[in-house]
Design an enzyme around this catalytic site. Structure first.
Site, PDB file in Angstrom:
ATOM      1  N   CYS A   7     -10.056   1.048  -7.742  1.00  0.00           N
ATOM      2  CA  CYS A   7     -10.957   0.480  -6.731  1.00  0.00           C
ATOM      3  C   CYS A   7     -12.406   0.854  -6.987  1.00  0.00           C
ATOM      4  CB  CYS A   7     -10.582   1.001  -5.338  1.00  0.00           C
ATOM      5  SG  CYS A   7      -8.880   1.430  -5.079  1.00  0.00           S
TER       6      CYS A   7
ATOM      7  N   SER B 269      -1.747   0.415   7.025  1.00  0.00           N
ATOM      8  CA  SER B 269      -2.516  -0.170   5.936  1.00  0.00           C
ATOM      9  C   SER B 269      -2.717  -1.651   6.212  1.00  0.00           C
ATOM     10  CB  SER B 269      -1.749   0.006   4.621  1.00  0.00           C
ATOM     11  OG  SER B 269      -2.278  -0.822   3.621  1.00  0.00           O
TER      12      SER B 269
ATOM     13  N   ASP C   1     -10.921   1.371   0.710  1.00  0.00           N
ATOM     14  CA  ASP C   1     -10.918   1.049   2.132  1.00  0.00           C
ATOM     15  C   ASP C   1     -12.010   1.691   2.978  1.00  0.00           C
ATOM     16  OD1 ASP C   1      -8.676  -0.162   1.210  1.00  0.00           O
ATOM     17  OD2 ASP C   1      -7.276   0.794   2.587  1.00  0.00           O
TER      18      ASP C   1
ATOM     19  N   GLU D 184      -2.179   6.266   7.737  1.00  0.00           N
ATOM     20  CA  GLU D 184      -1.547   4.955   7.588  1.00  0.00           C
ATOM     21  C   GLU D 184      -0.077   5.149   7.232  1.00  0.00           C
ATOM     22  OE1 GLU D 184      -3.760   2.821   4.632  1.00  0.00           O
ATOM     23  OE2 GLU D 184      -5.385   2.360   6.014  1.00  0.00           O
TER      24      GLU D 184
END
Length: 573
Positions: free
Chosen positions: A55, A476, A129, A450
């Site tokens: 990411c 999530s 995120d 999560e």
């Protein structure tokens, strides 16, 4: 210095202007910076880049590229980094307690670096995120001219002639536990699911908040859906560096852009894309930084009247690359504005309104990802807010792709995620049960974990919509099924979820927006009198500090009073 910029009104004057700042300027000379460049506005280029996960691996290169745009348009770029905690790797163990906490650390660290060095503007780069809302929270807190840049999503993997994402791997773990996926197949899938750089490809939390960046006006139009491996990401970074200098010249700030109407626009885009339930956590937190009252129920109100029109995973068929090829976020907003679901008068970082930006987009009737708002996938949004006796402060559920919107069943209570996951792995979960995972809220976890490992394993077992799962933690963006998070008040605060016992009947109606515990008030009163707060294992360090300061999920799980308590704004020092 050019006449474009009046440095007497910029924060960087405190470290660069006047005889008394000679010691400060000596540091800049030490780095090879010319005298004329010290006289320019200082632009922070903040990157959440690292090698923790794909990411974030391209972010530093993009932030470096942005320097060229800043320089070309009259500024002096200043690069620095902040942290990330990558959810896909933190998932399913104690590491996930660090994830939401990292949002605050990111916002705090960017704030401190900008304050300490008196930067005049900010271009922020984020991939995983929590780094997206964390970066945008810092922009709103500092209120200097800012542009948000998403690092881009990963391309889909290919397995057995179909596109796959990391969620397929999580769900294959459950299939393996059920005896339906040989270990060799699981190993083969894990090696191809994530083929390179970029954040998770479905409409999970990263891509949801990337859409928010464009919808709320902090990102350049149609910039965030471009996949991470594409060379055009460099041009986007350069353009962001160039454009932020125009914002400095015009003194256009994040709070000018992110009005209450802009937050409603952002919430509607989350709903229209079937986005992550985490949007209902991060939008209130961002609004808090701007002094705007915008809680879970404000988000849910926008969700309630917004059609679901983007056929994206996990509820649909496509990934971010497909949305990019279909025309991106602005193609989605084109039909939403035409249908009256957006306020086109909101300002954006282009200096134009959202409506003016959208006018430059031509609707593409041939693409398959984004439906015309007049013929939606479903008439109401992909995410729904709930309220009732089990959740007086609210809860949230993603309904995109779900076939069942009501559920009633007996409670099966677990006091942490690990115990529930063990029961799923042992296949001791029964159809029709409502699984309750508590003491996982912002304070009680601490960190509001999560639950993707558990929900994906349920799907792998074929139980995805045969049970419901309720938690004061969160899910999530990749979660699917009847999974309800953000239940408040949380168990650590003695909320109703702390009083549930095995066998209690729970009624959920995602159509009516209700979630109720069928237990008499006098019985609950007896349980409440006997309830005692629980100590967690985190009695020092960052998680202890977070648990002591964090507020309820319904208001964004924030840790400070926000703009409403300000006596000054950094941008005006």
């Amino acid at each position: 210095m050019t006449n474009r910029f009046d440095k007497s009104r910029l924060p960087s004057r405190h470290v660069s202007v006047g005889p008394e700042r000679a010691p400060h300027r000596s540091y800049y000379y030490a780095m090879g910076i010319a005298e004329e460049d010290i006289q320019k506005p200082f632009v922070a280029l903040a990157s959440a880049g690292n090698n923790s996960a794909p990411c974030n691996t391209t972010l530093d290169a993009q932030a470096d590229a942005a320097q060229a745009g800043v320089i070309e348009n009259g500024g002096m770029p200043r690069r620095f980094n902040t942290i990330t905690v990558t959810d896909g790797i933190a998932m399913g163990h104690q590491g996930m307690k660090s994830s939401l906490v990292s949002r605050e650390v990111i916002a705090d660290s960017v704030e401190l670096s900008v304050r300490g060095h008196c930067y005049d503007a900010l271009v922020g780069f984020a991939g995983c995120d929590k780094s997206l809302p964390g970066m945008m929270m810092a922009m709103l807190r500092l209120n200097i001219p800012s542009i948000f840049v998403y690092g881009g999503s990963i391309l889909p993997g290919r397995y057995q002639d179909k596109d796959v994402t990391v969620v397929d791997v999580f769900e294959a773990v459950g299939q393996h536990a059920a005896g339906n996926c040989p270990l060799g197949d699981l190993t083969e899938l894990e090696k191809v699911a994530c083929p390179g750089h970029g954040a998770c490809g479905g409409q999970f939390t990263a891509n949801t908040m990337a859409c928010v960046g464009e919808a709320i006006g902090l990102s350049l139009p149609n910039s965030n859906m471009t996949p991470a491996p594409y060379s055009s990401r460099e041009q986007i970074a350069i353009a962001a560096g160039y454009q932020v200098m125009d914002l400095v010249e015009r003194n256009v700030r994040p709070r000018d852009i992110c009005t209450r109407e802009a937050f409603i626009n952002a919430a509607r885009v989350v709903a229209a894309t079937g986005g992550s339930t985490n949007g209902a956590l991060h939008l209130p937190a961002m609004a808090h930084e701007a002094g705007i009252e915008f809680d879970l129920f404000d988000v849910a109100e926008a969700f309630k009247s917004t059609p679901y029109i983007a056929d994206l995973k996990p509820g649909g068929q496509y990934v971010a690359k497909d949305m990019y090829e279909a025309g991106g976020v602005y193609m989605l907003m084109k039909t939403m504005l035409a249908g009256g679901f957006l306020d086109g008068n909101c300002l954006t970082v282009t200096g134009k309104t959202l409506g003016e930006n959208i006018d430059e987009v031509t609707w593409n009737p041939d693409q398959k990802v984004i439906y015309d708002v007049k013929a939606p996938i479903s008439p109401t949004g992909g995410v729904v807010g709930l309220r009732g006796s089990l959740a007086p402060e609210g809860a949230i559920v993603k309904v995109a792709g779900m076939h069942r919107l009501q559920f009633t069943g007996p409670a099966r209570v677990f006091d942490c995620e690990e115990d529930c996951f063990a029961a799923v792995e042992a296949r001791s979960i029964n159809e029709g049960e409502v699984l309750v995972i508590r003491y996982e809220g912002p304070k009680g976890g601490p960190g509001m974990r999560e639950m993707l490992s558990t929900t994906a394993a349920l799907y792998g077992l074929g139980m995805g919509e045969k049970v419901a799962l309720i938690t004061d933690g969160r899910f999530s963006g990749a979660t699917r099924g009847f999974c309800i998070g953000h239940v408040g008040p949380e168990a650590a605060d003695g909320g109703p979820i702390a009083l549930v016992e095995n066998g209690d009947m729970i009624r959920i109606d995602a159509e009516a927006g209700t979630i109720d515990l069928d237990v008499a008030d006098d019985v609950l009163a007896v349980r409440k009198a006997a309830w005692k707060p629980r100590a967690n294992d985190y009695q020092s360090g960052a998680l202890w500090r977070y648990a002591r300061n964090v507020g309820p999920a319904s208001k964004g799980a924030v840790t400070h009073p926000g703009a409403s308590a300000e006596t000054h704004v950094y941008a005006d020092i």
